[in-house]
Scaffold this motif. Sequence first.
Motif, PDB file in Angstrom:
ATOM      1  N   MET A  80       0.831  -1.215   0.000  1.00  0.00           N
ATOM      2  CA  MET A  80       0.000   0.000   0.000  1.00  0.00           C
ATOM      3  C   MET A  80       0.864   1.262   0.000  1.00  0.00           C
ATOM      4  N   ALA A  81       1.983   1.225   0.728  1.00  0.00           N
ATOM      5  CA  ALA A  81       2.885   2.383   0.749  1.00  0.00           C
ATOM      6  C   ALA A  81       3.469   2.625  -0.651  1.00  0.00           C
ATOM      7  N   ILE A  82       3.857   1.536  -1.332  1.00  0.00           N
ATOM      8  CA  ILE A  82       4.397   1.660  -2.699  1.00  0.00           C
ATOM      9  C   ILE A  82       3.317   2.208  -3.638  1.00  0.00           C
ATOM     10  N   GLU A  83       2.084   1.678  -3.504  1.00  0.00           N
ATOM     11  CA  GLU A  83       0.981   2.129  -4.368  1.00  0.00           C
ATOM     12  C   GLU A  83       0.664   3.609  -4.150  1.00  0.00           C
ATOM     13  N   LYS A  84       0.795   4.073  -2.892  1.00  0.00           N
ATOM     14  CA  LYS A  84       0.549   5.495  -2.609  1.00  0.00           C
ATOM     15  C   LYS A  84       1.548   6.366  -3.371  1.00  0.00           C
ATOM     16  N   GLU A  89      -4.224   2.779  -8.797  1.00  0.00           N
ATOM     17  CA  GLU A  89      -5.484   2.261  -8.262  1.00  0.00           C
ATOM     18  C   GLU A  89      -5.525   0.751  -8.477  1.00  0.00           C
ATOM     19  N   VAL A  90      -5.746   0.012  -7.403  1.00  0.00           N
ATOM     20  CA  VAL A  90      -5.742  -1.464  -7.475  1.00  0.00           C
ATOM     21  C   VAL A  90      -7.119  -1.944  -7.937  1.00  0.00           C
ATOM     22  N   PRO A  91      -7.184  -2.962  -8.828  1.00  0.00           N
ATOM     23  CA  PRO A  91      -8.492  -3.495  -9.238  1.00  0.00           C
ATOM     24  C   PRO A  91      -9.337  -3.919  -8.032  1.00  0.00           C
ATOM     25  N   VAL A  92     -10.653  -3.701  -8.127  1.00  0.00           N
ATOM     26  CA  VAL A  92     -11.544  -3.953  -6.980  1.00  0.00           C
ATOM     27  C   VAL A  92     -11.496  -5.426  -6.566  1.00  0.00           C
ATOM     28  N   ARG A  93     -11.431  -6.335  -7.544  1.00  0.00           N
ATOM     29  CA  ARG A  93     -11.390  -7.757  -7.196  1.00  0.00           C
ATOM     30  C   ARG A  93     -10.159  -8.069  -6.338  1.00  0.00           C
ATOM     31  N   ALA A  94      -9.028  -7.457  -6.688  1.00  0.00           N
ATOM     32  CA  ALA A  94      -7.801  -7.674  -5.900  1.00  0.00           C
ATOM     33  C   ALA A  94      -7.993  -7.142  -4.480  1.00  0.00           C
ATOM     34  N   GLN A  95      -8.723  -6.020  -4.359  1.00  0.00           N
ATOM     35  CA  GLN A  95      -8.931  -5.452  -3.025  1.00  0.00           C
ATOM     36  C   GLN A  95      -9.806  -6.363  -2.167  1.00  0.00           C
ATOM     37  N   TYR A  96     -10.805  -6.981  -2.782  1.00  0.00           N
ATOM     38  CA  TYR A  96     -11.641  -7.928  -2.031  1.00  0.00           C
ATOM     39  C   TYR A  96     -10.835  -9.163  -1.622  1.00  0.00           C
ATOM     40  N   GLY A 157      -0.025  -3.147  -7.035  1.00  0.00           N
ATOM     41  CA  GLY A 157      -0.931  -3.202  -8.182  1.00  0.00           C
ATOM     42  C   GLY A 157      -1.943  -4.321  -8.111  1.00  0.00           C
ATOM     43  N   GLY A 158      -1.910  -5.141  -7.049  1.00  0.00           N
ATOM     44  CA  GLY A 158      -2.905  -6.222  -6.940  1.00  0.00           C
ATOM     45  C   GLY A 158      -2.376  -7.412  -6.176  1.00  0.00           C
ATOM     46  N   VAL A 159      -2.729  -8.602  -6.639  1.00  0.00           N
ATOM     47  CA  VAL A 159      -2.220  -9.832  -6.018  1.00  0.00           C
ATOM     48  C   VAL A 159      -1.590 -10.707  -7.100  1.00  0.00           C
ATOM     49  N   TYR A 160      -0.762 -11.645  -6.686  1.00  0.00           N
ATOM     50  CA  TYR A 160       0.039 -12.447  -7.615  1.00  0.00           C
ATOM     51  C   TYR A 160      -0.803 -13.129  -8.690  1.00  0.00           C
ATOM     52  N   ARG A 161      -1.913 -13.764  -8.282  1.00  0.00           N
ATOM     53  CA  ARG A 161      -2.774 -14.425  -9.270  1.00  0.00           C
ATOM     54  C   ARG A 161      -4.174 -14.579  -8.699  1.00  0.00           C
ATOM     55  N   ASP A 162      -5.114 -14.932  -9.565  1.00  0.00           N
ATOM     56  CA  ASP A 162      -6.500 -15.098  -9.118  1.00  0.00           C
ATOM     57  C   ASP A 162      -6.640 -16.381  -8.290  1.00  0.00           C
ATOM     58  N   ALA A 305     -19.590 -13.343  -7.516  1.00  0.00           N
ATOM     59  CA  ALA A 305     -20.458 -12.630  -8.460  1.00  0.00           C
ATOM     60  C   ALA A 305     -19.694 -11.694  -9.401  1.00  0.00           C
ATOM     61  N   ASN A 306     -18.418 -11.388  -9.077  1.00  0.00           N
ATOM     62  CA  ASN A 306     -17.709 -10.358  -9.843  1.00  0.00           C
ATOM     63  C   ASN A 306     -16.328 -10.811 -10.294  1.00  0.00           C
ATOM     64  N   PRO A 307     -16.252 -11.512 -11.411  1.00  0.00           N
ATOM     65  CA  PRO A 307     -14.920 -11.838 -11.943  1.00  0.00           C
ATOM     66  C   PRO A 307     -14.249 -10.575 -12.472  1.00  0.00           C
ATOM     67  N   GLY A 308     -12.953 -10.643 -12.735  1.00  0.00           N
ATOM     68  CA  GLY A 308     -12.266  -9.465 -13.260  1.00  0.00           C
ATOM     69  C   GLY A 308     -10.777  -9.563 -13.034  1.00  0.00           C
ATOM     70  N   PRO A 309     -10.027  -8.529 -13.430  1.00  0.00           N
ATOM     71  CA  PRO A 309      -8.565  -8.579 -13.249  1.00  0.00           C
ATOM     72  C   PRO A 309      -8.187  -8.500 -11.769  1.00  0.00           C
ATOM     73  N   VAL A 310      -7.063  -9.109 -11.402  1.00  0.00           N
ATOM     74  CA  VAL A 310      -6.620  -9.057  -9.999  1.00  0.00           C
ATOM     75  C   VAL A 310      -5.295  -8.312  -9.864  1.00  0.00           C
ATOM     76  N   ILE A 311      -4.763  -7.802 -10.984  1.00  0.00           N
ATOM     77  CA  ILE A 311      -3.511  -7.036 -10.934  1.00  0.00           C
ATOM     78  C   ILE A 311      -3.493  -6.092 -12.127  1.00  0.00           C
ATOM     79  N   LEU A 312      -2.813  -4.958 -11.980  1.00  0.00           N
ATOM     80  CA  LEU A 312      -2.725  -3.988 -13.076  1.00  0.00           C
ATOM     81  C   LEU A 312      -2.075  -4.613 -14.300  1.00  0.00           C
ATOM     82  N   SER A 313      -2.423  -4.095 -15.478  1.00  0.00           N
ATOM     83  CA  SER A 313      -1.832  -4.656 -16.700  1.00  0.00           C
ATOM     84  C   SER A 313      -0.632  -3.829 -17.170  1.00  0.00           C
TER      85      SER A 313
END
Length: 417
Positions: A80-84, A89-96, A157-162, A305-313
Amino acid sequence: MPELRNYTLNFGPQHPAAHGVLRLVVELDGEVIQRADPHIGLLHRATEKLAETKPYNQSIGYMDRLDYVSMMCNEHSYVMAIEKLLGIEVPVRAQYIRAMFDEITRILNHLLWLGAHALDIGAMAVFLYCFREREDLMDCYEAVSGARMHATYYRPGGVYRDLPNKMAQYQTSKWHNKKQVAKRNENRQGSLLDFIEDFTQRFPKFIDEYETLLTDNRIWKQRTVGIGVVSPERAKALGFTGPMLRGSGVEWDLRKKQPYAVYDRIDFDIPVGVNGDCYDRYLVRIEEMRQSNHIIKQCIDWLRANPGPVILSDHKITPPTRTEMKDDMESLIHHFKLFTEGYVLPEGEAYAAVEHPKGEFGIYLISDGANKPFRVKIRAAGFPHLAALDEMCRGHMIADLVAILSSQDIVFGEIDR
């Protein structure tokens, strides 16, 4: 009359109840503690200095090893410090996914704490019960990262993988025949989310079992009620956070007061104590496990209910997939540069804190525009609690010292960082 004087005792640094490499110099009057002086630094690993010599993305694995019972929560603060600083902005799925694994980590931490705390006070069975449940949650860590403890799963930017679609299965062996293995594999037939959901349905009953053993147990209450009392005012003045602060009756939780990830979208309560003693701190952590279970259920429903990306592209910050790397020259170059040189953060400073199972865990980063941090400062959750040990112990017996230290939930990896 014989001359009476206080005597000094070394408690640790290898004492079974010291929860790490702690040396306490205890001044005693008979068996009553007059003063307890904690000596730390016996495990010092220079994590902050090591992090300053490496590209940002190579230090994520160090974070797991700080508080080695709350691995992913440490990572969360660092990424989070690096992202700041990067302003991404991290994808919502990664945040969940992060919120779900933060809570799985909280349960892992509190289970180990409960088992060790009970063991220190003299109850053996609870330790075995807690480790039974930890085993399932360790399998969740392993399913997403390949490691049972030091996951390095969160990335800037997210998590390693889904989340994987299937769970690892137990195999037959000379200890377990086919029928036993089939029974053990019953809840592993679906995806990781199915497995976690199955756990959340079973877990409240297990918490009831711990409470049956301890909450109204006469000996347990004699050992914890009225021991190590800290008033709300002193708790705030001493810099307490987490269950130590909430046990004293202060309703402070970063997930509610300064929400990060998706905690502002999730429904949960903050358990608060009344008396600020060891017993209240125990009750707060028990209720926190129930609340974490409730949060995990909500994350599972959303993730289904919400598939999607888990890390920035953006491959200047996040690595390309293995398939892309093997097929495409450009991706191979991105991958190579990312894991050797890393990336440059703009000049500036950032502080990111999470509600770690032990309290507020923060990372303060200063960037001078290079590919490695100019300064890393870790705000360890347990450090202020240990500093208050002397005040909490005075006038108590040696046996109470063990209960008080244990109720602080100390881990030395982060204190001696």
